[in-house]
Design a protein around this motif. Structure first.
Motif, PDB file in Angstrom:
ATOM      1  N   VAL A 244       4.217  70.228 107.219  1.00 60.91           N
ATOM      2  CA  VAL A 244       4.505  70.648 105.840  1.00 60.91           C
ATOM      3  C   VAL A 244       5.889  71.282 105.787  1.00 60.91           C
ATOM      4  CG1 VAL A 244       2.127  71.058 105.101  1.00 60.91           C
ATOM      5  CG2 VAL A 244       3.410  72.915 106.149  1.00 60.91           C
ATOM      6  N   TYR A 245       6.483  71.226 104.602  1.00 64.92           N
ATOM      7  CA  TYR A 245       7.689  72.024 104.374  1.00 64.92           C
ATOM      8  C   TYR A 245       7.669  72.577 102.958  1.00 64.92           C
ATOM      9  CZ  TYR A 245       9.923  67.906 102.123  1.00 64.92           C
ATOM     10  OH  TYR A 245      10.244  66.844 101.303  1.00 64.92           O
ATOM     11  N   SER A 246       8.227  73.772 102.834  1.00 64.05           N
ATOM     12  CA  SER A 246       8.227  74.466 101.539  1.00 64.05           C
ATOM     13  C   SER A 246       9.638  74.459 100.968  1.00 64.05           C
ATOM     14  CB  SER A 246       7.738  75.908 101.716  1.00 64.05           C
ATOM     15  OG  SER A 246       8.575  76.588 102.639  1.00 64.05           O
ATOM     16  N   SER A 247       9.720  74.698  99.655  1.00 61.47           N
ATOM     17  CA  SER A 247      11.033  74.638  99.011  1.00 61.47           C
ATOM     18  C   SER A 247      11.305  75.902  98.204  1.00 61.47           C
ATOM     19  CB  SER A 247      11.113  73.419  98.096  1.00 61.47           C
ATOM     20  OG  SER A 247      10.664  73.749  96.797  1.00 61.47           O
ATOM     21  N   SER A 248      12.563  76.017  97.792  1.00 60.80           N
ATOM     22  CA  SER A 248      12.993  77.164  96.991  1.00 60.80           C
ATOM     23  C   SER A 248      12.440  77.096  95.573  1.00 60.80           C
ATOM     24  CB  SER A 248      14.524  77.215  96.947  1.00 60.80           C
ATOM     25  OG  SER A 248      15.020  75.974  96.472  1.00 60.80           O
ATOM     26  N   LYS A 249      11.800  75.989  95.224  1.00 60.38           N
ATOM     27  CA  LYS A 249      11.191  75.878  93.891  1.00 60.38           C
ATOM     28  C   LYS A 249       9.727  76.288  93.900  1.00 60.38           C
ATOM     29  CE  LYS A 249      13.759  72.657  91.056  1.00 60.38           C
ATOM     30  NZ  LYS A 249      13.739  71.332  90.417  1.00 60.38           N
ATOM     31  N   GLY A 250       9.219  76.747  95.055  1.00 66.51           N
ATOM     32  CA  GLY A 250       7.838  77.198  95.120  1.00 66.51           C
ATOM     33  C   GLY A 250       6.846  76.085  95.369  1.00 66.51           C
ATOM     34  N   THR A 251       7.319  74.925  95.813  1.00 60.87           N
ATOM     35  CA  THR A 251       6.419  73.807  96.083  1.00 60.87           C
ATOM     36  C   THR A 251       6.296  73.577  97.591  1.00 60.87           C
ATOM     37  OG1 THR A 251       8.229  72.207  95.985  1.00 60.87           O
ATOM     38  CG2 THR A 251       7.066  72.668  93.931  1.00 60.87           C
ATOM     39  N   ILE A 252       5.185  72.944  97.989  1.00 62.16           N
ATOM     40  CA  ILE A 252       4.968  72.612  99.403  1.00 62.16           C
ATOM     41  C   ILE A 252       4.644  71.120  99.478  1.00 62.16           C
ATOM     42  CG2 ILE A 252       3.729  73.194 101.522  1.00 62.16           C
ATOM     43  CD1 ILE A 252       3.018  75.405  98.663  1.00 62.16           C
ATOM     44  N   LYS A 268       1.115  64.713 100.249  1.00 60.90           N
ATOM     45  CA  LYS A 268       0.502  65.658  99.301  1.00 60.90           C
ATOM     46  C   LYS A 268       1.575  66.613  98.787  1.00 60.90           C
ATOM     47  CE  LYS A 268      -4.219  65.556 101.050  1.00 60.90           C
ATOM     48  NZ  LYS A 268      -5.416  66.324 101.373  1.00 60.90           N
ATOM     49  N   PHE A 269       1.362  67.072  97.554  1.00 54.90           N
ATOM     50  CA  PHE A 269       2.345  67.932  96.900  1.00 54.90           C
ATOM     51  C   PHE A 269       1.607  69.125  96.291  1.00 54.90           C
ATOM     52  CE2 PHE A 269       4.932  69.042  93.132  1.00 54.90           C
ATOM     53  CZ  PHE A 269       6.151  69.293  93.753  1.00 54.90           C
ATOM     54  N   PHE A 270       1.848  70.298  96.836  1.00 55.81           N
ATOM     55  CA  PHE A 270       1.127  71.500  96.394  1.00 55.81           C
ATOM     56  C   PHE A 270       2.028  72.325  95.481  1.00 55.81           C
ATOM     57  CE2 PHE A 270      -0.468  70.163 100.473  1.00 55.81           C
ATOM     58  CZ  PHE A 270      -1.843  70.328 100.391  1.00 55.81           C
ATOM     59  N   GLU A 271       1.508  72.587  94.280  1.00 52.97           N
ATOM     60  CA  GLU A 271       2.279  73.388  93.334  1.00 52.97           C
ATOM     61  C   GLU A 271       1.326  74.060  92.362  1.00 52.97           C
ATOM     62  OE1 GLU A 271       6.231  72.917  90.530  1.00 52.97           O
ATOM     63  OE2 GLU A 271       4.861  71.217  90.662  1.00 52.97           O
ATOM     64  N   GLU A 272       1.590  75.321  92.094  1.00 51.53           N
ATOM     65  CA  GLU A 272       0.781  76.028  91.099  1.00 51.53           C
ATOM     66  C   GLU A 272       1.512  75.992  89.769  1.00 51.53           C
ATOM     67  OE1 GLU A 272      -1.868  80.046  90.793  1.00 51.53           O
ATOM     68  OE2 GLU A 272       0.027  80.213  91.849  1.00 51.53           O
ATOM     69  N   PRO A 273       0.852  75.530  88.707  1.00 47.41           N
ATOM     70  CA  PRO A 273       1.539  75.505  87.409  1.00 47.41           C
ATOM     71  C   PRO A 273       1.930  76.908  86.970  1.00 47.41           C
ATOM     72  CG  PRO A 273      -0.804  74.930  87.194  1.00 47.41           C
ATOM     73  CD  PRO A 273      -0.517  75.043  88.650  1.00 47.41           C
ATOM     74  N   GLU A 274       3.131  77.005  86.410  1.00 47.29           N
ATOM     75  CA  GLU A 274       3.638  78.326  86.024  1.00 47.29           C
ATOM     76  C   GLU A 274       3.068  78.745  84.673  1.00 47.29           C
ATOM     77  OE1 GLU A 274       7.943  80.586  85.740  1.00 47.29           O
ATOM     78  OE2 GLU A 274       7.770  78.535  85.073  1.00 47.29           O
ATOM     79  N   ASP A 275       2.781  80.041  84.557  1.00 45.23           N
ATOM     80  CA  ASP A 275       2.306  80.587  83.285  1.00 45.23           C
ATOM     81  C   ASP A 275       3.529  80.799  82.385  1.00 45.23           C
ATOM     82  OD1 ASP A 275       1.221  81.918  81.207  1.00 45.23           O
ATOM     83  OD2 ASP A 275       0.586  83.696  82.332  1.00 45.23           O
ATOM     84  N   PRO A 276       3.632  80.037  81.285  1.00 41.86           N
ATOM     85  CA  PRO A 276       4.832  80.146  80.426  1.00 41.86           C
ATOM     86  C   PRO A 276       5.053  81.560  79.892  1.00 41.86           C
ATOM     87  CG  PRO A 276       3.426  78.313  79.745  1.00 41.86           C
ATOM     88  CD  PRO A 276       2.655  79.105  80.744  1.00 41.86           C
ATOM     89  N   SER A 277       3.965  82.317  79.714  1.00 41.02           N
ATOM     90  CA  SER A 277       4.098  83.656  79.124  1.00 41.02           C
ATOM     91  C   SER A 277       4.797  84.640  80.067  1.00 41.02           C
ATOM     92  CB  SER A 277       2.726  84.206  78.742  1.00 41.02           C
ATOM     93  OG  SER A 277       1.940  84.351  79.912  1.00 41.02           O
ATOM     94  N   SER A 278       4.741  84.369  81.389  1.00 46.46           N
ATOM     95  CA  SER A 278       5.344  85.325  82.318  1.00 46.46           C
ATOM     96  C   SER A 278       6.722  84.863  82.795  1.00 46.46           C
ATOM     97  CB  SER A 278       4.415  85.526  83.526  1.00 46.46           C
ATOM     98  OG  SER A 278       4.288  84.308  84.235  1.00 46.46           O
ATOM     99  N   ARG A 279       7.255  83.811  82.168  1.00 48.92           N
ATOM    100  CA  ARG A 279       8.556  83.291  82.606  1.00 48.92           C
ATOM    101  C   ARG A 279       9.663  84.283  82.285  1.00 48.92           C
ATOM    102  NH1 ARG A 279      10.845  79.488  85.017  1.00 48.92           N
ATOM    103  NH2 ARG A 279      12.906  78.750  84.485  1.00 48.92           N
ATOM    104  N   SER A 280      10.593  84.441  83.247  1.00 48.72           N
ATOM    105  CA  SER A 280      11.732  85.337  83.030  1.00 48.72           C
ATOM    106  C   SER A 280      12.942  84.773  83.766  1.00 48.72           C
ATOM    107  CB  SER A 280      11.417  86.740  83.559  1.00 48.72           C
ATOM    108  OG  SER A 280      11.417  86.745  84.977  1.00 48.72           O
ATOM    109  N   PHE A 281      14.060  85.482  83.673  1.00 46.41           N
ATOM    110  CA  PHE A 281      15.289  85.082  84.358  1.00 46.41           C
ATOM    111  C   PHE A 281      15.067  84.976  85.864  1.00 46.41           C
ATOM    112  CE2 PHE A 281      19.016  86.664  86.741  1.00 46.41           C
ATOM    113  CZ  PHE A 281      19.906  85.633  86.474  1.00 46.41           C
TER     114      PHE A 281
END
Length: 448
Positions: A244-252, A268-281
């Protein structure tokens, strides 16, 4: 209060601390990696000065049957020296980025160590005998004058001598990485290993130094289109074709080397969908994964981002099965952490031997443990104040708002220069090693 250690509750107590107490810490002395070998009898650390220090566990003494052996210095050697790339006018630091042990096959021990560009295979061996009584050499090792004067032959004999531990470089794997190496991982076939930099992953054979196979390459044709980099990579503990390898975008990405020679298309591609309400800079920065580790069983993997640790089931790609908040109270402090560059700190994480508990570091020399079955967690501190032998570690609490209780520490008084980035857990016992700047703390569970 009982702590976390997997299975039954564990009370952690101080065992040892290594390193100088000086307030002024030399940059070269800062520990940059910590790693137990497969048996847990050896513990290696690498530092920013390019040195590797190996500690060996002493045998339990008959006088104190309940005391477990302490770790004492076994060997120290200079693994890497500072270099200069004349073509690119770049200095290459001697800092040891990673150490990985090879499984022991004979009396000697082997480990891989790497800086930004060059990986070395070291052999650590013992000598406690030396040959004496040569025919052509005297006792100092000088050649005798005239060999024709020798009238009788002697058979050299092996004589006992003081134990010497020698570290010798057996292989040097160089010139294969354009960018900085961030990971090395020994494969379960014990013949190959992979090394990863920001944009590429190479597969090496331990016996062959002049070539490696490029198995992942995410470098775009135009570097202006670059959107992510590789942050960590690891081989599966049992299946030698999977990594496996991970990335700076939070995906594996999980890749299978049986599918193609170049693993640009993941399995396989592992990623957790981001909660739009908690998005910030800061969302993209704090979602970058700093470490990925397979569980010993090979069923799960763990990833560490800036604020949390996540455990993923390899059979479920759309979200992690467990998420543990490491220091959620820092979410309100991200602006100042960005200004002082702490937001880019790369925290590592590790499993205990039975995969039932996990550990990772934080600031103020705090480190966190999470019990996966009870979901209990604990914050402990690596500090010389509690460094009396067998002294129990007191759980620490951070006050996030409102009135501060007596034993709590407020978020504003945390020291962000004291950080636990590197930790290691003994593969079979509740013994942990925690690197705090230039000091190595060893803690173990309390023996009744």
């Amino acid at each position: 209060m009982a702590g976390v250690g997997g299975g039954n509750d564990v009370q952690w107590c101080f065992s040892q601390v290594k390193g100088a107490i000086d307030e002024d810490v030399a940059e070269a002395d800062i520990i940059s990696t910590v790693e137990f070998n497969y048996s847990g009898d050896l513990l290696a650390t690498g530092d920013k000065g390019g040195r590797v220090v190996i500690f060996q566990r002493e045998q339990e003494s008959k006088n104190r049957p309940h005391s477990r052996g302490e770790y004492n210095v076994y060997s120290t050697f200079q693994s890497h020296e500072p270099e200069f790339d004349y073509l690119k006018s770049l200095e290459i630091e001697e800092k040891i980025n990673k150490i990985r042990w090879l499984p022991q096959q004979n009396a000697a021990h082997f480990l891989l160590s790497t800086n930004d560009k060059t990986i070395k295979l070291w052999k650590i061996s013992e000598r406690d005998k030396r040959a004496e009584g040569y025919n052509l050499k005297d006792e100092e090792g000088r050649l005798r004058g005239d060999p024709f004067r020798i009238t009788s032959l002697r058979v050299p004999v092996l004589m006992p001598m003081d134990l010497m531990v020698e570290a010798s470089p057996r292989r040097i794997f160089a010139n294969a990485h354009t960018y900085h190496i961030n990971s090395i991982s020994v494969n379960s076939d014990h013949e190959t290993y992979l090394s990863a930099d920001d944009l590429r992953i190479n597969l090496w054979h331990l016996e062959i130094t002049d070539r490696s196979f490029n198995i992942v390459d995410i470098k775009p044709a135009n570097m202006e289109e670059l959107t992510e980099v590789i942050t960590a990579a690891e081989c599966h503990p049992h299946q030698c074709n999977v990594f496996v390898y991970s990335s700076s975008k939070g995906t594996i990405r999980l890749c299978d080397m049986r599918a193609a020679a170049l693993c640009d298309r993941h399995t396989k591609f592992f990623e957790e969908p981001e909660d739009p309400s908690s998005r910030s800079f800061f969302s993209e920065i704090i979602s970058s994964i700093s470490d990925v580790k397979f569980s010993h069983s090979g069923r799960y993997m763990m990833t560490r981002d800036y604020l949390s640790v996540k455990v993923w089931d390899l059979n479920m790609e759309n979200r992690p099965v467990e998420t543990y908040q490491v220091h959620e109270y820092l979410r309100s402090k991200l602006c100042s952490l960005y200004e002082n560059d702490c937001i880019f700190d790369k925290f590592e994480c590790c499993w205990n031997g039975s995969d039932s508990a996990i550990m990772t570091g934080s600031y103020n020399n705090f480190f966190r443990m999470f019990d996966r079955s009870t979901r209990r967690d604990i914050t402990l501190e690596a500090s010389r104040e509690s460094s009396k032998p067998r002294a129990l570690l007191k759980p620490r609490k951070v006050c996030t708002g409102g009135k501060r209780k007596k034993d709590e520490i407020s978020v504003d008084s945390l020291d962000f220069n004291k950080k636990i980035l590197h930790t290691a857990w003994h593969p079979k016992e509740n013994v942990i090693a925690v690197a705090a700047t230039n000091n190595l703390y060893i803690f173990q569970d309390k023996i009744n």
